[in-house]
Design a protein around this motif. Structure first.
Motif, PDB file in Angstrom:
ATOM      1  N   ALA A 199       0.961  10.184   2.690  1.00 37.09           N
ATOM      2  CA  ALA A 199       0.222   9.462   2.072  1.00 37.09           C
ATOM      3  C   ALA A 199       0.708   8.600   1.120  1.00 37.09           C
ATOM      4  N   ALA A 200       1.762   9.295   0.283  1.00 42.70           N
ATOM      5  CA  ALA A 200       2.322   8.657  -0.848  1.00 42.70           C
ATOM      6  C   ALA A 200       3.293   7.533  -0.324  1.00 42.70           C
ATOM      7  N   TYR A 255       2.706   5.878   2.438  1.00 42.17           N
ATOM      8  CA  TYR A 255       1.863   4.848   3.003  1.00 42.17           C
ATOM      9  C   TYR A 255       1.339   3.912   1.949  1.00 42.17           C
ATOM     10  N   ALA A 256       1.152   4.652   0.559  1.00 49.23           N
ATOM     11  CA  ALA A 256       0.515   3.833  -0.762  1.00 49.23           C
ATOM     12  C   ALA A 256       1.530   2.696  -0.960  1.00 49.23           C
ATOM     13  N   VAL A 257       2.764   3.048  -1.228  1.00 44.96           N
ATOM     14  CA  VAL A 257       4.052   2.326  -1.767  1.00 44.96           C
ATOM     15  C   VAL A 257       4.089   1.275  -0.621  1.00 44.96           C
ATOM     16  N   SER A 261       1.871  -0.063   1.007  1.00 43.39           N
ATOM     17  CA  SER A 261       0.639  -0.876   1.007  1.00 43.39           C
ATOM     18  C   SER A 261       0.826  -1.999  -0.088  1.00 43.39           C
ATOM     19  N   LYS A 272      10.728  -0.563  -0.669  1.00 42.15           N
ATOM     20  CA  LYS A 272       9.394   0.319  -0.443  1.00 42.15           C
ATOM     21  C   LYS A 272       9.594   0.888   0.857  1.00 42.15           C
ATOM     22  N   GLY A 300       2.040   0.947   6.113  1.00 41.58           N
ATOM     23  CA  GLY A 300       1.463   0.467   4.970  1.00 41.58           C
ATOM     24  C   GLY A 300       1.599  -1.209   4.751  1.00 41.58           C
ATOM     25  N   PRO A 304      -2.069  -2.924   4.952  1.00 35.00           N
ATOM     26  CA  PRO A 304      -2.162  -2.502   3.637  1.00 35.00           C
ATOM     27  C   PRO A 304      -3.554  -2.002   3.188  1.00 35.00           C
ATOM     28  N   ALA A 305      -3.627  -0.969   2.548  1.00 36.54           N
ATOM     29  CA  ALA A 305      -4.784  -0.433   2.068  1.00 36.54           C
ATOM     30  C   ALA A 305      -5.507  -1.145   1.030  1.00 36.54           C
ATOM     31  N   TYR A 306      -4.634  -1.944   0.207  1.00 35.27           N
ATOM     32  CA  TYR A 306      -5.164  -2.588  -1.027  1.00 35.27           C
ATOM     33  C   TYR A 306      -5.820  -3.844  -0.517  1.00 35.27           C
TER      34      TYR A 306
END
Length: 200
Positions: free
Chosen positions: A8-9, A11-13, A15, A63, A90, A94-96
């Motif tokens: 999760a971490a 993937y967040a990076v 993204s 990243k 990500g 990208p989730a964002y």
């Protein structure tokens, strides 16, 4: 650290769309909606020049490298391979940005292998540079490097199932993300390195 938390971490990076962050900071057009529409260093180069492109490239590589390097402290084998795929995924989804408008993953994928398997990363760079020197097609160079990921993984780490499987997954996704480039290459419409007459 569990594999789920690390994934999760990472993937967040991954993204974090470096091209967008750099372009906004420097007052450039959003690369997702200008030029080729790809939020990567090549498009940023066309839109803003060498410095923004270099910053984008460095951030995209990091990243991929940093989350994997951290995960390697606690994880190995299949859990590590799963986490290693996370920043790459990500970047592509990208989730964002609602899982849309991601990049093609070449630099982030390289960053993953710089941490995970440096010999493979070096071979990928050599493959890209060789094809680029012969053809002057950035996209063809990326495709050649993508296809060679599992091959170099097997060469440098024979019998390492997780690493080779990761290479196969990344290669397939990289080829898929370059489907537009493949079409233009077949039609003879793809721009070459240094060619400013086309923006595709």
């Amino acid at each position: 650290m569990t594999a789920a938390v690390a994934f999760a971490a990472a993937y967040a990076v991954g993204s974090l769309t470096s091209a967008v962050v750099v372009s906004r900071a420097l007052g450039l057009p959003d690369p997702r909606f200008a030029g080729s529409g790809n939020p990567g260093a090549t498009n940023v180069l066309r839109l803003g020049g060498k410095l923004p492109a270099a910053l984008t490239l460095a951030a995209d590589i990091l990243k991929g490298t940093v989350p994997v390097a951290v995960a390697m402290i606690w994880l190995s084998g299949w859990p590590l391979a799963l986490v290693a795929a996370a920043p790459f995924l990500g970047h592509l989804f990208p989730a964002y940005s609602g899982f849309r408008n991601g990049g093609k993953g070449v630099a982030t994928g390289l960053g993953v292998y710089l941490a995970l398997a440096p010999a493979v990363a070096g071979s990928l760079v050599a493959t890209w540079l060789t094809v680029a020197a012969l053809t002057r097609y950035s996209s063809l160079s990326a495709l050649a490097a993508a296809v060679s990921v599992p091959l170099w993984s097997a060469y440098w780490h024979p019998g390492h199932g997780p690493l080779i499987a990761l290479g196969v997954v990344l290669a397939l996704l990289l080829v898929y993300r370059h489907k537009g480039n493949i079409t233009r290459l077949v039609r003879g419409e793809e721009s070459r390195i240094g060619d400013k007459s086309k923006t595709a």
